[in-house]
Design a protein around this motif. Structure first.
Motif, PDB file in Angstrom:
ATOM      1  N   ALA A 257       0.834  -1.201   0.000  1.00  0.00           N
ATOM      2  CA  ALA A 257       0.000   0.000   0.000  1.00  0.00           C
ATOM      3  C   ALA A 257       0.870   1.253   0.000  1.00  0.00           C
ATOM      4  O   ALA A 257       0.545   2.233  -0.678  1.00  0.00           O
ATOM      5  CB  ALA A 257      -0.937  -0.010   1.214  1.00  0.00           C
ATOM      6  N   ILE A 258       1.980   1.201   0.720  1.00  0.00           N
ATOM      7  CA  ILE A 258       2.872   2.367   0.786  1.00  0.00           C
ATOM      8  C   ILE A 258       3.423   2.712  -0.593  1.00  0.00           C
ATOM      9  O   ILE A 258       3.417   3.877  -0.998  1.00  0.00           O
ATOM     10  CB  ILE A 258       4.035   2.113   1.779  1.00  0.00           C
ATOM     11  CG1 ILE A 258       3.506   1.934   3.197  1.00  0.00           C
ATOM     12  CG2 ILE A 258       5.080   3.209   1.714  1.00  0.00           C
ATOM     13  CD1 ILE A 258       2.767   3.135   3.760  1.00  0.00           C
TER      14      ILE A 258
ATOM     15  N   TRP B 262       2.657   6.127  -2.866  1.00  0.00           N
ATOM     16  CA  TRP B 262       3.717   6.975  -3.413  1.00  0.00           C
ATOM     17  C   TRP B 262       3.617   7.098  -4.930  1.00  0.00           C
ATOM     18  O   TRP B 262       3.841   8.168  -5.491  1.00  0.00           O
ATOM     19  CB  TRP B 262       5.086   6.420  -3.034  1.00  0.00           C
ATOM     20  CG  TRP B 262       5.539   6.856  -1.675  1.00  0.00           C
ATOM     21  CD1 TRP B 262       5.276   6.266  -0.481  1.00  0.00           C
ATOM     22  CD2 TRP B 262       6.321   8.014  -1.375  1.00  0.00           C
ATOM     23  NE1 TRP B 262       5.850   6.962   0.539  1.00  0.00           N
ATOM     24  CE2 TRP B 262       6.511   8.045   0.018  1.00  0.00           C
ATOM     25  CE3 TRP B 262       6.901   9.012  -2.150  1.00  0.00           C
ATOM     26  CZ2 TRP B 262       7.237   9.041   0.656  1.00  0.00           C
ATOM     27  CZ3 TRP B 262       7.633  10.001  -1.520  1.00  0.00           C
ATOM     28  CH2 TRP B 262       7.794  10.011  -0.135  1.00  0.00           C
ATOM     29  N   PHE B 263       3.291   5.989  -5.591  1.00  0.00           N
ATOM     30  CA  PHE B 263       3.203   6.005  -7.053  1.00  0.00           C
ATOM     31  C   PHE B 263       1.967   6.769  -7.561  1.00  0.00           C
ATOM     32  O   PHE B 263       2.027   7.432  -8.595  1.00  0.00           O
ATOM     33  CB  PHE B 263       3.142   4.582  -7.607  1.00  0.00           C
ATOM     34  CG  PHE B 263       4.416   3.800  -7.523  1.00  0.00           C
ATOM     35  CD1 PHE B 263       5.640   4.368  -7.857  1.00  0.00           C
ATOM     36  CD2 PHE B 263       4.398   2.469  -7.134  1.00  0.00           C
ATOM     37  CE1 PHE B 263       6.818   3.636  -7.801  1.00  0.00           C
ATOM     38  CE2 PHE B 263       5.570   1.721  -7.066  1.00  0.00           C
ATOM     39  CZ  PHE B 263       6.782   2.303  -7.397  1.00  0.00           C
TER      40      PHE B 263
ATOM     41  N   LEU C  10      -1.231   8.285 -11.894  1.00  0.00           N
ATOM     42  CA  LEU C  10      -2.608   8.525 -12.356  1.00  0.00           C
ATOM     43  C   LEU C  10      -2.702   9.592 -13.447  1.00  0.00           C
ATOM     44  O   LEU C  10      -3.399   9.377 -14.449  1.00  0.00           O
ATOM     45  CB  LEU C  10      -3.523   8.843 -11.172  1.00  0.00           C
ATOM     46  CG  LEU C  10      -3.687   7.690 -10.170  1.00  0.00           C
ATOM     47  CD1 LEU C  10      -4.559   8.113  -8.987  1.00  0.00           C
ATOM     48  CD2 LEU C  10      -4.242   6.446 -10.834  1.00  0.00           C
ATOM     49  N   PRO C  11      -2.008  10.729 -13.333  1.00  0.00           N
ATOM     50  CA  PRO C  11      -2.062  11.694 -14.452  1.00  0.00           C
ATOM     51  C   PRO C  11      -1.508  11.131 -15.762  1.00  0.00           C
ATOM     52  O   PRO C  11      -2.020  11.455 -16.839  1.00  0.00           O
ATOM     53  CB  PRO C  11      -1.213  12.869 -13.949  1.00  0.00           C
ATOM     54  CG  PRO C  11      -1.228  12.758 -12.469  1.00  0.00           C
ATOM     55  CD  PRO C  11      -1.302  11.285 -12.170  1.00  0.00           C
TER      56      PRO C  11
ATOM     57  N   ILE D 139      10.812   6.676  -7.875  1.00  0.00           N
ATOM     58  CA  ILE D 139      10.075   6.377  -6.642  1.00  0.00           C
ATOM     59  C   ILE D 139      10.356   4.949  -6.183  1.00  0.00           C
ATOM     60  O   ILE D 139      10.516   4.692  -4.984  1.00  0.00           O
ATOM     61  CB  ILE D 139       8.557   6.581  -6.846  1.00  0.00           C
ATOM     62  CG1 ILE D 139       8.257   8.016  -7.303  1.00  0.00           C
ATOM     63  CG2 ILE D 139       7.777   6.234  -5.578  1.00  0.00           C
ATOM     64  CD1 ILE D 139       8.627   9.098  -6.335  1.00  0.00           C
ATOM     65  N   GLY D 140      10.431   4.017  -7.126  1.00  0.00           N
ATOM     66  CA  GLY D 140      10.623   2.617  -6.779  1.00  0.00           C
ATOM     67  C   GLY D 140      11.910   2.355  -6.028  1.00  0.00           C
ATOM     68  O   GLY D 140      11.936   1.552  -5.088  1.00  0.00           O
ATOM     69  N   ILE D 141      12.977   3.031  -6.398  1.00  0.00           N
ATOM     70  CA  ILE D 141      14.264   2.831  -5.726  1.00  0.00           C
ATOM     71  C   ILE D 141      14.183   3.247  -4.255  1.00  0.00           C
ATOM     72  O   ILE D 141      14.916   2.734  -3.416  1.00  0.00           O
ATOM     73  CB  ILE D 141      15.411   3.572  -6.466  1.00  0.00           C
ATOM     74  CG1 ILE D 141      16.777   3.114  -5.975  1.00  0.00           C
ATOM     75  CG2 ILE D 141      15.284   5.070  -6.310  1.00  0.00           C
ATOM     76  CD1 ILE D 141      17.193   1.771  -6.472  1.00  0.00           C
ATOM     77  N   VAL D 142      13.262   4.141  -3.937  1.00  0.00           N
ATOM     78  CA  VAL D 142      13.103   4.635  -2.564  1.00  0.00           C
ATOM     79  C   VAL D 142      12.126   3.778  -1.757  1.00  0.00           C
ATOM     80  O   VAL D 142      12.372   3.492  -0.593  1.00  0.00           O
ATOM     81  CB  VAL D 142      12.619   6.112  -2.578  1.00  0.00           C
ATOM     82  CG1 VAL D 142      12.336   6.620  -1.178  1.00  0.00           C
ATOM     83  CG2 VAL D 142      13.628   6.993  -3.288  1.00  0.00           C
ATOM     84  N   VAL D 143      11.020   3.349  -2.379  1.00  0.00           N
ATOM     85  CA  VAL D 143       9.947   2.704  -1.609  1.00  0.00           C
ATOM     86  C   VAL D 143       9.943   1.177  -1.685  1.00  0.00           C
ATOM     87  O   VAL D 143       9.198   0.541  -0.942  1.00  0.00           O
ATOM     88  CB  VAL D 143       8.550   3.242  -2.006  1.00  0.00           C
ATOM     89  CG1 VAL D 143       8.454   4.738  -1.737  1.00  0.00           C
ATOM     90  CG2 VAL D 143       8.205   2.920  -3.444  1.00  0.00           C
TER      91      VAL D 143
END
Length: 164
Positions: free
Chosen positions: A5-6, A10-11, A16-17, A47-51
């Motif tokens: 979910a986190i 973040w994504f 979505l846009p 974002i993926g590298i962070v979350v």
């Protein structure tokens, strides 16, 4: 769901846009812009590298390569458009492999609903809302970006609400 979910939260604001952009552009021009595809891939990397844990992140990048190769084959034999193949590849890293069946069901649902709504709108007064869309005049063609973007958006939202 297997997506966290986190990560979905973040994504979502960035993905979505892009999904809306892809759907709109494919309806209007029957093309998925390369800028949208690259933007989606960059969002995943940034974002993926962070979350995501590094091993999950790395395997998800493999999803991009596998789906791109499959998309190239499907495009070469005329089953899907090049933009559809590229968008699917850029979207693939966002999807947890355990959610593949769910994503395929979402895609099937968005394809059926999108096709029905598009064809109804095409042959009714709703067409006057966007009279110059290319998708109205391409006989035998359907703007798959509508369904691909819709399925991706639905998956990310569901992930944010019900993810692990």
């Amino acid at each position: 769901m297997h997506i966290s979910a986190i990560s979905a939260i973040w994504f979502a604001p960035l993905v979505l846009p892009v999904c809306i952009w892809v759907a709109w552009n494919d309806l209007r021009y029957m093309k998925i812009p390369n800028k949208a595809v690259v933007t989606l891939a960059v969002i995943f990397v940034a974002i993926g590298i962070v979350v995501l844990p590094i091993d999950v992140f790395a395997w998800r990048l493999v999803h991009l390569v596998v789906v791109l190769l499959a998309g190239m084959v499907l495009n070469a034999v005329g089953l899907i458009g090049a933009g559809d193949a590229k968008f699917a590849a850029a979207a693939a890293p966002f999807i947890a492999i355990g959610d593949l069946q769910l994503v395929l069901m979402l895609l099937a649902g968005t394809m059926i609903a999108g096709y029905a709504v598009h064809r109804i709108a095409k042959h009714t007064a709703l067409r006057r809302l966007a009279p110059h869309w290319e998708s109205w005049t391409r006989e035998g063609k359907y703007p798959m970006g509508l369904s691909l973007g819709g399925a991706m958006a639905a998956y990310i939202v569901l992930g944010a609400l019900y993810g692990a």
